[in-house]
Design an enzyme around this catalytic site. Structure first.
Site, PDB file in Angstrom:
ATOM      1  N   HIS A   1       0.823  -1.211   0.000  1.00  0.00           N
ATOM      2  CA  HIS A   1       0.000   0.000   0.000  1.00  0.00           C
ATOM      3  C   HIS A   1       0.860   1.265   0.000  1.00  0.00           C
ATOM      4  O   HIS A   1       0.447   2.293  -0.549  1.00  0.00           O
ATOM      5  CB  HIS A   1      -0.901   0.024   1.229  1.00  0.00           C
ATOM      6  CG  HIS A   1      -2.137  -0.818   1.106  1.00  0.00           C
ATOM      7  ND1 HIS A   1      -3.290  -0.378   0.493  1.00  0.00           N
ATOM      8  CD2 HIS A   1      -2.393  -2.075   1.539  1.00  0.00           C
ATOM      9  CE1 HIS A   1      -4.220  -1.314   0.548  1.00  0.00           C
ATOM     10  NE2 HIS A   1      -3.696  -2.366   1.181  1.00  0.00           N
TER      11      HIS A   1
ATOM     12  N   ASP B   1      -7.682  -1.505  -1.318  1.00  0.00           N
ATOM     13  CA  ASP B   1      -8.650  -2.407  -0.701  1.00  0.00           C
ATOM     14  C   ASP B   1     -10.031  -1.916  -1.124  1.00  0.00           C
ATOM     15  O   ASP B   1     -10.389  -0.751  -0.871  1.00  0.00           O
ATOM     16  CB  ASP B   1      -8.552  -2.367   0.824  1.00  0.00           C
ATOM     17  CG  ASP B   1      -7.247  -2.949   1.342  1.00  0.00           C
ATOM     18  OD1 ASP B   1      -6.554  -3.659   0.590  1.00  0.00           O
ATOM     19  OD2 ASP B   1      -6.925  -2.695   2.530  1.00  0.00           O
TER      20      ASP B   1
ATOM     21  N   GLU C   1      -6.854 -12.177   1.206  1.00  0.00           N
ATOM     22  CA  GLU C   1      -7.817 -11.097   1.424  1.00  0.00           C
ATOM     23  C   GLU C   1      -8.572 -10.801   0.127  1.00  0.00           C
ATOM     24  O   GLU C   1      -7.986 -10.297  -0.823  1.00  0.00           O
ATOM     25  CB  GLU C   1      -7.092  -9.833   1.904  1.00  0.00           C
ATOM     26  CG  GLU C   1      -6.341 -10.039   3.217  1.00  0.00           C
ATOM     27  CD  GLU C   1      -5.484  -8.843   3.611  1.00  0.00           C
ATOM     28  OE1 GLU C   1      -5.066  -8.788   4.775  1.00  0.00           O
ATOM     29  OE2 GLU C   1      -5.246  -7.955   2.751  1.00  0.00           O
TER      30      GLU C   1
ATOM     31  N   HIS D   1      -8.149  -7.121  -1.401  1.00  0.00           N
ATOM     32  CA  HIS D   1      -6.827  -6.527  -1.612  1.00  0.00           C
ATOM     33  C   HIS D   1      -6.328  -6.759  -3.034  1.00  0.00           C
ATOM     34  O   HIS D   1      -6.237  -7.898  -3.494  1.00  0.00           O
ATOM     35  CB  HIS D   1      -5.848  -7.152  -0.601  1.00  0.00           C
ATOM     36  CG  HIS D   1      -4.429  -6.685  -0.724  1.00  0.00           C
ATOM     37  ND1 HIS D   1      -3.834  -5.866   0.205  1.00  0.00           N
ATOM     38  CD2 HIS D   1      -3.482  -6.940  -1.653  1.00  0.00           C
ATOM     39  CE1 HIS D   1      -2.574  -5.637  -0.158  1.00  0.00           C
ATOM     40  NE2 HIS D   1      -2.350  -6.279  -1.292  1.00  0.00           N
TER      41      HIS D   1
END
Length: 265
Positions: free
Chosen positions: A146, A153, A235, A238
């Site tokens: 990130h 996300d 995830e 993500h």
């Protein structure tokens, strides 16, 4: 020139110089070259930046988030804008929860993980996971993608959805692993868990979330792949831009976009 006027002029000059000498990213609304506010690129994309508030797995605003803004590389923002256009034709919209993440925020997560006393949000975000194992299990990273500005996300909501006003108090905690309708209502189509559900059910291909949620996860994954992003198997929310422009992370604070005072939708 009278002494008082001369003094006031000197003060104004000093203040102007102080602003000019600030690093570019420290000035409100100014970003390093190659990064943009998603709001500027596409104001129709819903933003619910969780780490700027208290409804997240830590339970408070995270260091570096001075404003609830999504900042991304120009390439990532352009890709999301194109995807938003395709979703709009189907009555849907993207919702983003986190974008660029300052390194100081990553360090904040690390310090929090080492404090066994801080478990205020466990009942919702990691009801079955030991918080001290979150880094080892791959839910958090010492060096986050990130921070390079091309990771996001996100989920999908109906086009009619808009982020509700921030509540004065945190909503009652409900397990992120609970079925839709029982867990916190984030407005998304059913993805099987809530956002930032640090649990095995958050894994993209976990079949235990049911047929509808599995189909929605695969639909999101395929759409993001077509937009140039790769997914992260642990995830479902993500995604990292495959051809990201920056190799190193940033650590400037997130401040408000000049357009942030205008309605996003």
């Amino acid at each position: 020139m009278p002494h008082k006027e001369r003094r006031n002029m000197l003060i104004r000059i000093c203040l102007a110089l102080a602003v000019l000498l600030l690093p570019a990213a420290a000035r409100a609304g100014s970003l390093p070259k190659g990064l943009v506010y998603l709001r500027d690129a596409d104001p129709t994309i819903v933003q619910d930046i969780r780490y700027a508030g208290s409804h997240n797995f830590v339970g408070r605003p995270i260091k570096g988030y001075l404003a609830a803004e999504c900042i991304l590389s120009e390439a990532a923002a352009k890709a999301l804008k194109a995807m938003q256009g395709k979703l709009a034709a189907k009555g849907l919209s993207l919702i983003v929860w986190d974008c660029y993440r300052p390194k100081r925020a990553v360090d904040d997560f690390l310090r929090w993980s080492r404090d066994p006393a801080r478990t205020e949000m466990k009942a919702e975000f990691y009801p079955r996971t030991d918080k001290q194992s979150l880094f080892a299990l791959g839910y958090l990273a010492v060096r986050s993608a990130h921070s390079r500005g091309s990771t996001v996300d996100l989920g999908i909501v109906p086009s009619s959805f808009s982020t509700p006003p921030t509540p004065a108090a945190l909503p009652p905690l409900k397990p992120c692993t609970a079925p839709k309708g029982e867990r916190f209502e984030d407005g998304t189509i059913d993805f099987g868990t809530g956002y930032d559900c640090l649990d095995v059910l958050g894994s993209t291909s976990n079949p235990r979330v049911g047929a509808v949620a599995s189909a929605n996860r695969q639909m999101l994954k395929a759409a993001m792949r077509d937009a140039g992003f790769r997914s992260y198997f642990r995830e479902w929310w993500h995604f990292e831009l495959a051809n990201e422009p920056f190799n190193n992370g940033f650590d400037f604070e997130i401040t408000a976009s000049p357009l942030s005072e205008k309605p996003a939708r």
